[in-house]
Design an enzyme around this catalytic site. Structure first.
Site, PDB file in Angstrom:
ATOM      1  N   ASP A  75     -61.474 -22.497   3.230  1.00  0.00           N
ATOM      2  CA  ASP A  75     -61.004 -22.270   1.825  1.00  0.00           C
ATOM      3  C   ASP A  75     -61.859 -21.566   1.086  1.00  0.00           C
ATOM      4  OD1 ASP A  75     -58.605 -23.749   2.151  1.00  0.00           O
ATOM      5  OD2 ASP A  75     -59.773 -25.620   1.392  1.00  0.00           O
ATOM      6  N   LYS A  94     -60.728 -16.681   2.744  1.00  0.00           N
ATOM      7  CA  LYS A  94     -60.428 -15.635   3.746  1.00  0.00           C
ATOM      8  C   LYS A  94     -59.268 -14.854   3.570  1.00  0.00           C
ATOM      9  CE  LYS A  94     -60.190 -19.256   6.401  1.00  0.00           C
ATOM     10  NZ  LYS A  94     -60.828 -20.199   5.672  1.00  0.00           N
ATOM     11  N   GLY A 139     -54.318 -22.749   4.510  1.00  0.00           N
ATOM     12  CA  GLY A 139     -53.541 -22.182   3.337  1.00  0.00           C
ATOM     13  C   GLY A 139     -54.390 -21.102   2.880  1.00  0.00           C
ATOM     14  N   HIS A 140     -53.579 -19.930   3.045  1.00  0.00           N
ATOM     15  CA  HIS A 140     -54.520 -18.554   2.634  1.00  0.00           C
ATOM     16  C   HIS A 140     -53.778 -17.995   1.205  1.00  0.00           C
ATOM     17  CE1 HIS A 140     -56.211 -18.035   6.896  1.00  0.00           C
ATOM     18  NE2 HIS A 140     -56.515 -19.241   6.300  1.00  0.00           N
ATOM     19  N   GLN A 200     -59.416 -22.149   8.894  1.00  0.00           N
ATOM     20  CA  GLN A 200     -60.490 -23.029   8.667  1.00  0.00           C
ATOM     21  C   GLN A 200     -61.835 -22.380   8.700  1.00  0.00           C
ATOM     22  OE1 GLN A 200     -58.033 -23.695  11.617  1.00  0.00           O
ATOM     23  NE2 GLN A 200     -57.016 -24.395   9.900  1.00  0.00           N
TER      24      GLN A 200
HETATM   25  P1  GDP Z   1     -58.973 -19.651   2.432  1.00  0.00           P
HETATM   26  O1  GDP Z   1     -58.161 -20.650   3.038  1.00  0.00           O
HETATM   27  O2  GDP Z   1     -60.117 -19.152   2.824  1.00  0.00           O
HETATM   28  O3  GDP Z   1     -57.975 -18.313   2.457  1.00  0.00           O
HETATM   29  O4  GDP Z   1     -58.883 -19.836   0.758  1.00  0.00           O
HETATM   30  P2  GDP Z   1     -57.809 -20.528   0.047  1.00  0.00           P
HETATM   31  O5  GDP Z   1     -56.613 -19.622  -0.249  1.00  0.00           O
HETATM   32  O6  GDP Z   1     -57.563 -22.011   0.737  1.00  0.00           O
HETATM   33  O7  GDP Z   1     -58.554 -20.841  -1.375  1.00  0.00           O
HETATM   34  C1  GDP Z   1     -59.340 -19.845  -2.045  1.00  0.00           C
HETATM   35  C2  GDP Z   1     -59.073 -19.991  -3.425  1.00  0.00           C
HETATM   36  O8  GDP Z   1     -60.053 -19.240  -4.168  1.00  0.00           O
HETATM   37  C3  GDP Z   1     -57.308 -19.423  -3.766  1.00  0.00           C
HETATM   38  O9  GDP Z   1     -56.928 -19.991  -4.792  1.00  0.00           O
HETATM   39  C4  GDP Z   1     -57.971 -18.060  -4.013  1.00  0.00           C
HETATM   40  O10 GDP Z   1     -57.034 -17.169  -4.843  1.00  0.00           O
HETATM   41  C5  GDP Z   1     -59.134 -18.099  -4.978  1.00  0.00           C
HETATM   42  N1  GDP Z   1     -60.304 -17.034  -4.999  1.00  0.00           N
HETATM   43  C6  GDP Z   1     -60.592 -16.299  -3.789  1.00  0.00           C
HETATM   44  N2  GDP Z   1     -61.561 -15.534  -4.161  1.00  0.00           N
HETATM   45  C7  GDP Z   1     -62.040 -15.988  -5.378  1.00  0.00           C
HETATM   46  C8  GDP Z   1     -63.328 -15.595  -6.208  1.00  0.00           C
HETATM   47  O11 GDP Z   1     -63.848 -14.827  -6.065  1.00  0.00           O
HETATM   48  N3  GDP Z   1     -63.218 -16.308  -7.413  1.00  0.00           N
HETATM   49  C9  GDP Z   1     -62.281 -17.214  -7.774  1.00  0.00           C
HETATM   50  N4  GDP Z   1     -62.382 -17.705  -9.024  1.00  0.00           N
HETATM   51  N5  GDP Z   1     -61.451 -17.679  -7.011  1.00  0.00           N
HETATM   52  C10 GDP Z   1     -61.207 -16.990  -5.681  1.00  0.00           C
HETATM   53  P1  IMO Z   2     -58.075 -22.735   5.782  1.00  0.00           P
HETATM   54  O1  IMO Z   2     -57.844 -21.779   6.871  1.00  0.00           O
HETATM   55  C1  IMO Z   2     -59.976 -26.338   4.548  1.00  0.00           C
HETATM   56  C2  IMO Z   2     -59.648 -29.756   7.616  1.00  0.00           C
HETATM   57  C3  IMO Z   2     -58.683 -31.039   7.099  1.00  0.00           C
HETATM   58  C4  IMO Z   2     -59.282 -32.179   7.737  1.00  0.00           C
HETATM   59  C5  IMO Z   2     -59.469 -31.573   9.220  1.00  0.00           C
HETATM   60  C6  IMO Z   2     -58.611 -31.868  10.162  1.00  0.00           C
HETATM   61  O2  IMO Z   2     -57.021 -22.788   4.620  1.00  0.00           O
HETATM   62  O3  IMO Z   2     -59.395 -22.631   5.454  1.00  0.00           O
HETATM   63  P2  IMO Z   2     -56.338 -30.921  10.732  1.00  0.00           P
HETATM   64  O4  IMO Z   2     -54.947 -31.050  10.047  1.00  0.00           O
HETATM   65  O5  IMO Z   2     -56.576 -29.560  11.018  1.00  0.00           O
HETATM   66  O6  IMO Z   2     -56.142 -31.755  12.025  1.00  0.00           O
HETATM   67  O7  IMO Z   2     -57.311 -31.454   9.823  1.00  0.00           O
HETATM   68  O8  IMO Z   2     -59.643 -30.094   8.809  1.00  0.00           O
HETATM   69  N1  IMO Z   2     -58.633 -28.486   7.433  1.00  0.00           N
HETATM   70  C7  IMO Z   2     -59.128 -27.640   6.533  1.00  0.00           C
HETATM   71  N2  IMO Z   2     -59.603 -27.542   5.442  1.00  0.00           N
HETATM   72  N3  IMO Z   2     -59.181 -25.272   4.943  1.00  0.00           N
HETATM   73  C8  IMO Z   2     -58.393 -25.190   5.905  1.00  0.00           C
HETATM   74  O9  IMO Z   2     -57.845 -24.277   6.520  1.00  0.00           O
HETATM   75  C9  IMO Z   2     -58.374 -26.479   6.684  1.00  0.00           C
HETATM   76  N4  IMO Z   2     -57.536 -26.694   7.960  1.00  0.00           N
HETATM   77  C10 IMO Z   2     -58.102 -27.879   8.290  1.00  0.00           C
HETATM   78  O10 IMO Z   2     -58.648 -31.221   5.674  1.00  0.00           O
HETATM   79  O11 IMO Z   2     -60.470 -32.452   7.068  1.00  0.00           O
HETATM   80 MG    MG Z   3     -57.206 -22.343   2.541  1.00  0.00          MG
END
Ligand code: GDP
Ligand code: IMO
Ligand code: MG
Length: 408
Positions: free
Chosen positions: A12, A15, A39-40, A198
């Site tokens: 999270d 990416k 979840g991206h 991840q």
């Molecule tokens: P990922 O799994 O690495 O793609 O990240 P996620 O999408 O799960 O979580 C990142 C969250 O932060 C999302 O809601 C993005 O829209 C948000 N985000 C990404 N970059 C920034 C940033 O520089 N500042 C803020 N405030 N939010 C950001």
């Molecule tokens: P992105 O790509 C954050 C965590 C789960 C749990 C552990 C194992 O959005 O960064 P799983 O269901 O994969 O067997 O769970 O890994 N986890 C993540 N945490 N971002 C993710 O993906 C994750 N994918 C798995 O919360 O702790």
């Molecule tokens: Mg994510």
């Protein structure tokens, strides 16, 4: 040219946002690991897209995206996501391809995932998407790959229920099937992005085992599971937040101990909107852990760092970052494998002054206030890795590029 993007923390990190941003210069995006546990999030001109299986280049009309060999794919989740994209006006047909070596997640794996969690004295806190089961089936050589979907001998091993499921989806999956290695060889002159899921600390080998996911989310996972050889990786970017978050269980040395109303933890969760994209769970929050980040840089050969969420610190007078661990009577800057040691590691913290101004409109590195630059430069010195991109908000436009990854 092949540019790899991985998470350098516990997932999270942003990416999806960064892959989407950099995809404007690429022709092909390959997601190399994970499944619907990821979840991206991408925010394009205020419109939000949450992707779980489809690679983050899909929003551009001309990019080809590939679900790579290291992925585990739940067909129902994939076609639900493609329908969502279609409903938002994204025409994906002909641009979404699947490696014939990718594995299929069967419906019963989710149930098995939840049952395994219920049996654990210390649950991992999985997403319940059957990911660990799919990778376990793969490792025990009982998995079903996309290449197997039209092979009666392979399907003969399945129970009637499993076979009915794969036969239901085979008609939709098979037209998307490619030989990824051959496809990438054919398009060897294209600029290709390899999107990780991840993060380094959730990787099965380099992460905080057993509190990890089950795929290869490290940079090395972009090679074979991404369809290229390791010598052909040109650049590796590691995305990290100005602070740290973690969803699920497991050690987290810099986690804020106070999560009560009005605490810094709740402030960051609210300002940073730190709730899981896949499960909606509140993310655990803490200061930046430079010991963990430096470890991630080392084991992944990260060439350049990408800093996100620095805007979340805009309102703070001061904040801290972890520069060493105190474990018993020992001080260390190395990241331990022992979960017991990590769980009792106390962070040695360095204090930084805040900048107390909004960064969200900054368009260049020069526009950042001195104190924000001081924080960034400390991170660069500590990790011995330059920060080449700074993200100051969730929108595609809120991205400061100091050095393009596409320059050799
Ligand atoms: P990922 O799994 O690495 O793609 O990240 P996620 O999408 O799960 O979580 C990142 C969250 O932060 C999302 O809601 C993005 O829209 C948000 N985000 C990404 N970059 C920034 C940033 O520089 N500042 C803020 N405030 N939010 C950001
Ligand atoms: P992105 O790509 C954050 C965590 C789960 C749990 C552990 C194992 O959005 O960064 P799983 O269901 O994969 O067997 O769970 O890994 N986890 C993540 N945490 N971002 C993710 O993906 C994750 N994918 C798995 O919360 O702790
Ligand atoms: Mg994510």
């Amino acid at each position: 040219m092949n540019v790899v993007i991985i998470g350098a923390q516990w997932g999270d990190e942003g990416k999806g946002k960064i892959v989407d941003y950099l995809a404007s210069d690429a022709q092909i995006v390959v997601r190399f690991s994970g499944g619907a546990n990821a979840g991206h999030t991408i925010v394009r001109s205020g419109e939000k897209f949450a992707l779980h299986l489809v690679p983050s280049g899909i929003l551009y009309p001309d990019k080809v995206v590939v679900l790579g060999s290291g992925m585990v794919i739940d067909p129902e989740a994939l076609f639900r996501e493609l329908e969502m994209l279609e409903s938002k006006g994204i025409d994906w047909k002909g641009r979404v391809l699947i490696s014939d070596r990718a594995h299929i997640v069967l419906p019963r794996y989710s149930q098995m995932d939840r049952e395994a969690e219920a049996r654990r004295i210390k649950p991992i806190g999985t997403t319940g998407r059957g990911i660990g089961i799919a990778y376990a089936q793969k490792a025990s050589r009982d998995g079903i790959r996309v290449a197997d979907l039209d092979d009666p001998d392979r399907l003969a091993n399945l129970t009637d229920e499993d076979r009915r499921f794969v036969e239901t989806w085979a008609g939709q999956l098979l037209p998307l099937k490619i030989d990824l290695a051959a496809f990438l060889r054919e398009h060897r002159n294209a600029w290709r992005l390899f999107e990780g899921a991840q993060g380094a600390l959730l990787d099965i080998d380099t992460g905080t085992y057993p509190f990890v996911s089950s795929g290869m989310s490290c940079a090395a996972g972009s090679a074979a599971p991404g369809g290229i050889g390791p010598r052909h990786i040109d650049r590796i970017l590691g995305v990290f937040k100005a602070y740290t978050t973690r969803v699920g269980n497991g050690p987290f040395p810099t986690e804020f101990s106070d999560d009560s109303p009005g605490s810094l933890s709740q402030y960051i969760r609210t300002v940073g909107n730190e709730y899981g994209t896949t499960t909606g769970r509140p993310r655990r929050c803490g200061y930046l852990d430079l010991v963990a980040l430096r470890y991630a840089c080392t084991v992944n050969s990260i060439d350049r760092l990408v800093l996100t969420h620095i805007d979340v610190y805009d309102g703070l007078d001061e904040f801290e970052a972890c520069v060493a661990y105190r474990i018993g009577d020992r001080i260390t800057q190395d990241f331990p494998a022992s979960i017991r040691d990590l769980a009792r590691a106390e962070p040695v913290l360095k204090r930084f002054s805040g900048w107390k101004t909004s960064l969200s409109g900054c368009l260049s590195y020069d526009e950042l206030p001195l104190r924000a630059k001081e924080y960034i430069e400390f991170i660069e010195d500590f990790t011995e890795t330059p920060v080449s991109i700074v993200s100051v908000g969730s929108d595609r436009a809120q991205t400061i590029v100091r050095e393009s990854p596409w320059i050799r």
